[in-house]
Design a protein around this motif. Structure first.
Motif, PDB file in Angstrom:
ATOM      1  N   VAL A   8       5.048  -9.584  -0.580  1.00 39.41           N
ATOM      2  CA  VAL A   8       5.300  -7.387  -0.064  1.00 39.41           C
ATOM      3  C   VAL A   8       6.620  -8.401   1.266  1.00 39.41           C
ATOM      4  O   VAL A   8       7.752  -7.746   1.577  1.00 39.41           O
ATOM      5  N   GLY A   9       5.752  -8.724   2.396  1.00 41.14           N
ATOM      6  CA  GLY A   9       5.772  -8.766   3.698  1.00 41.14           C
ATOM      7  C   GLY A   9       5.416  -8.504   4.457  1.00 41.14           C
ATOM      8  O   GLY A   9       5.855  -7.584   5.585  1.00 41.14           O
ATOM      9  N   ALA A  10       4.638  -7.081   4.086  1.00 39.76           N
ATOM     10  CA  ALA A  10       4.411  -5.632   5.600  1.00 39.76           C
ATOM     11  C   ALA A  10       3.098  -6.625   6.238  1.00 39.76           C
ATOM     12  O   ALA A  10       2.679  -7.821   6.266  1.00 39.76           O
ATOM     13  N   GLN A  11       3.034  -5.725   7.113  1.00 38.20           N
ATOM     14  CA  GLN A  11       2.520  -6.529   8.814  1.00 38.20           C
ATOM     15  C   GLN A  11       1.184  -5.210   9.301  1.00 38.20           C
ATOM     16  O   GLN A  11       1.652  -4.176   9.046  1.00 38.20           O
ATOM     17  N   LEU A  12       0.498  -5.730   9.268  1.00 45.37           N
ATOM     18  CA  LEU A  12      -0.618  -5.025   9.877  1.00 45.37           C
ATOM     19  C   LEU A  12      -0.322  -4.871  11.882  1.00 45.37           C
ATOM     20  O   LEU A  12      -0.389  -5.909  12.480  1.00 45.37           O
ATOM     21  N   LEU A  13      -0.442  -3.603  11.681  1.00 40.31           N
ATOM     22  CA  LEU A  13       0.104  -3.564  12.957  1.00 40.31           C
ATOM     23  C   LEU A  13      -1.013  -2.988  13.451  1.00 40.31           C
ATOM     24  O   LEU A  13      -0.906  -3.517  15.579  1.00 40.31           O
ATOM     25  N   HIS A  14      -2.807  -2.371  13.700  1.00 39.02           N
ATOM     26  CA  HIS A  14      -3.369  -2.073  14.402  1.00 39.02           C
ATOM     27  C   HIS A  14      -4.429  -1.507  13.228  1.00 39.02           C
ATOM     28  O   HIS A  14      -4.011  -1.338  12.237  1.00 39.02           O
ATOM     29  N   LEU A  15      -5.690  -2.176  13.930  1.00 38.29           N
ATOM     30  CA  LEU A  15      -7.009  -2.219  13.226  1.00 38.29           C
ATOM     31  C   LEU A  15      -8.298  -1.436  13.952  1.00 38.29           C
ATOM     32  O   LEU A  15      -8.073  -1.666  14.710  1.00 38.29           O
ATOM     33  N   ASP A  16      -8.330  -0.139  13.865  1.00 32.06           N
ATOM     34  CA  ASP A  16      -9.917   0.318  14.734  1.00 32.06           C
ATOM     35  C   ASP A  16     -10.619   1.331  14.565  1.00 32.06           C
ATOM     36  O   ASP A  16     -10.150   2.146  14.274  1.00 32.06           O
ATOM     37  N   ALA A  17     -12.143   0.390  14.123  1.00 28.72           N
ATOM     38  CA  ALA A  17     -12.526   1.337  13.550  1.00 28.72           C
ATOM     39  C   ALA A  17     -12.262   3.233  13.074  1.00 28.72           C
ATOM     40  O   ALA A  17     -12.282   4.392  12.779  1.00 28.72           O
ATOM     41  N   GLY A  18     -11.638   2.821  11.108  1.00 25.56           N
ATOM     42  CA  GLY A  18     -10.856   3.697  10.285  1.00 25.56           C
ATOM     43  C   GLY A  18      -9.629   4.055  10.729  1.00 25.56           C
ATOM     44  O   GLY A  18      -9.413   5.091   9.614  1.00 25.56           O
ATOM     45  N   LYS A  19      -9.135   3.691  11.511  1.00 27.09           N
ATOM     46  CA  LYS A  19      -7.654   3.627  11.508  1.00 27.09           C
ATOM     47  C   LYS A  19      -6.691   2.692  11.696  1.00 27.09           C
ATOM     48  O   LYS A  19      -7.413   0.953  11.804  1.00 27.09           O
ATOM     49  N   ALA A  20      -6.385   2.609  10.373  1.00 30.20           N
ATOM     50  CA  ALA A  20      -5.234   1.467  10.448  1.00 30.20           C
ATOM     51  C   ALA A  20      -3.681   1.510  10.188  1.00 30.20           C
ATOM     52  O   ALA A  20      -3.160   2.686   9.996  1.00 30.20           O
ATOM     53  N   GLU A  21      -2.721   0.505  10.929  1.00 31.30           N
ATOM     54  CA  GLU A  21      -1.201   1.025  10.772  1.00 31.30           C
ATOM     55  C   GLU A  21      -0.602   0.127  10.096  1.00 31.30           C
ATOM     56  O   GLU A  21      -0.814  -1.615  10.542  1.00 31.30           O
ATOM     57  N   VAL A  22       0.242  -0.159   9.547  1.00 29.51           N
ATOM     58  CA  VAL A  22       0.747  -1.545   8.412  1.00 29.51           C
ATOM     59  C   VAL A  22       2.253  -1.123   8.882  1.00 29.51           C
ATOM     60  O   VAL A  22       2.847   0.244   8.324  1.00 29.51           O
ATOM     61  N   GLU A  23       3.306  -2.080   8.426  1.00 30.07           N
ATOM     62  CA  GLU A  23       4.618  -1.505   8.496  1.00 30.07           C
ATOM     63  C   GLU A  23       5.123  -2.890   7.982  1.00 30.07           C
ATOM     64  O   GLU A  23       4.646  -3.823   7.248  1.00 30.07           O
ATOM     65  N   LEU A  24       6.507  -1.851   6.940  1.00 28.05           N
ATOM     66  CA  LEU A  24       7.494  -2.722   6.351  1.00 28.05           C
ATOM     67  C   LEU A  24       8.581  -2.729   6.188  1.00 28.05           C
ATOM     68  O   LEU A  24       8.733  -1.312   6.588  1.00 28.05           O
ATOM     69  N   VAL A  25       9.408  -3.735   7.258  1.00 25.84           N
ATOM     70  CA  VAL A  25      10.725  -3.801   7.373  1.00 25.84           C
ATOM     71  C   VAL A  25      11.860  -4.000   5.402  1.00 25.84           C
ATOM     72  O   VAL A  25      11.190  -4.726   5.193  1.00 25.84           O
ATOM     73  N   LEU A  26      12.546  -3.189   4.696  1.00 22.19           N
ATOM     74  CA  LEU A  26      12.461  -2.570   3.628  1.00 22.19           C
ATOM     75  C   LEU A  26      14.013  -4.064   3.572  1.00 22.19           C
ATOM     76  O   LEU A  26      14.564  -4.041   4.539  1.00 22.19           O
ATOM     77  N   GLU A  27      14.173  -4.593   2.631  1.00 22.27           N
ATOM     78  CA  GLU A  27      14.805  -5.458   2.775  1.00 22.27           C
ATOM     79  C   GLU A  27      15.221  -5.162   1.098  1.00 22.27           C
ATOM     80  O   GLU A  27      14.861  -4.266   0.510  1.00 22.27           O
ATOM     81  N   PRO A  28      16.055  -5.940   0.363  1.00 20.70           N
ATOM     82  CA  PRO A  28      17.225  -5.133  -0.471  1.00 20.70           C
ATOM     83  C   PRO A  28      16.196  -5.400  -2.263  1.00 20.70           C
ATOM     84  O   PRO A  28      16.124  -4.800  -2.769  1.00 20.70           O
ATOM     85  N   HIS A  29      15.819  -6.308  -2.028  1.00 25.22           N
ATOM     86  CA  HIS A  29      13.744  -6.156  -2.922  1.00 25.22           C
ATOM     87  C   HIS A  29      13.146  -5.467  -2.785  1.00 25.22           C
ATOM     88  O   HIS A  29      12.378  -5.363  -4.105  1.00 25.22           O
ATOM     89  N   HIS A  30      13.143  -4.755  -1.919  1.00 30.60           N
ATOM     90  CA  HIS A  30      12.174  -3.504  -2.114  1.00 30.60           C
ATOM     91  C   HIS A  30      12.285  -2.629  -2.626  1.00 30.60           C
ATOM     92  O   HIS A  30      12.042  -0.761  -2.067  1.00 30.60           O
TER      93      HIS A  30
END
Length: 145
Positions: free
Chosen positions: A17-39
């Protein structure tokens, strides 16, 4: 960590899919995805399956981050609410709101590049040490997160 899009474990579908983990800390997470045409769907906006994947993976990663044993998770149930179309770059943030010895209860939100809420979700996840594959080989720390 970079070889797994920032994730501690390889998640082949998330890499696809191309998702990227930006941040993970003690029960919190942040993930980003730059949308492409196939999404996108036929309207040119993020497909609902992409939105649900981001919610699911981000919650699972948050749940895993809350576990001192660093076990994998599998999704037991998930609720998602779509508020507006997803465009451009999507950012999912999640937190584990409660954890037991076997389960994690998590919430997530996806925003677009302007900060507008695209979707929200909640889910229940089961901690697992490993998951058998169809060929009978175990995947260590398997699951979404």
């Amino acid at each position: 960590m970079a070889e797994h899009n920032g994730f501690r474990k390889r998640i082949p579908f998330v890499e696809f899919v191309g998702a990227q983990l930006l941040h993970l800390d003690a029960g919190k997470a942040e993930v980003e995805l730059v949308l492409e045409p196939h999404h996108c769907n036929s309207f040119g906006i993020a497909h609902g399956g992409v939105i649900m994947t981001l919610l699911d993976v981000t919650m699972a990663v948050a749940g895993r981050g809350a576990d001192p044993l660093d076990r994998g998770l599998v999704t037991i149930e998930m609720k998602s609410s779509f508020m507006q179309p997803g465009r451009s770059t999507l950012r999912a943030t999640a937190r584990c709101v409660h954890r037991s010895t076997t389960m994690a209860f998590c919430e997530a939100e996806i925003t677009d590049i302007s900060g507008a809420i695209v979707a929200r979700g909640s889910g229940t996840f089961k901690y697992v040490k490993s998951m058998p594959t169809p060929r009978g080989k175990a995947i260590e720390g398997g699951g979404d997160g």
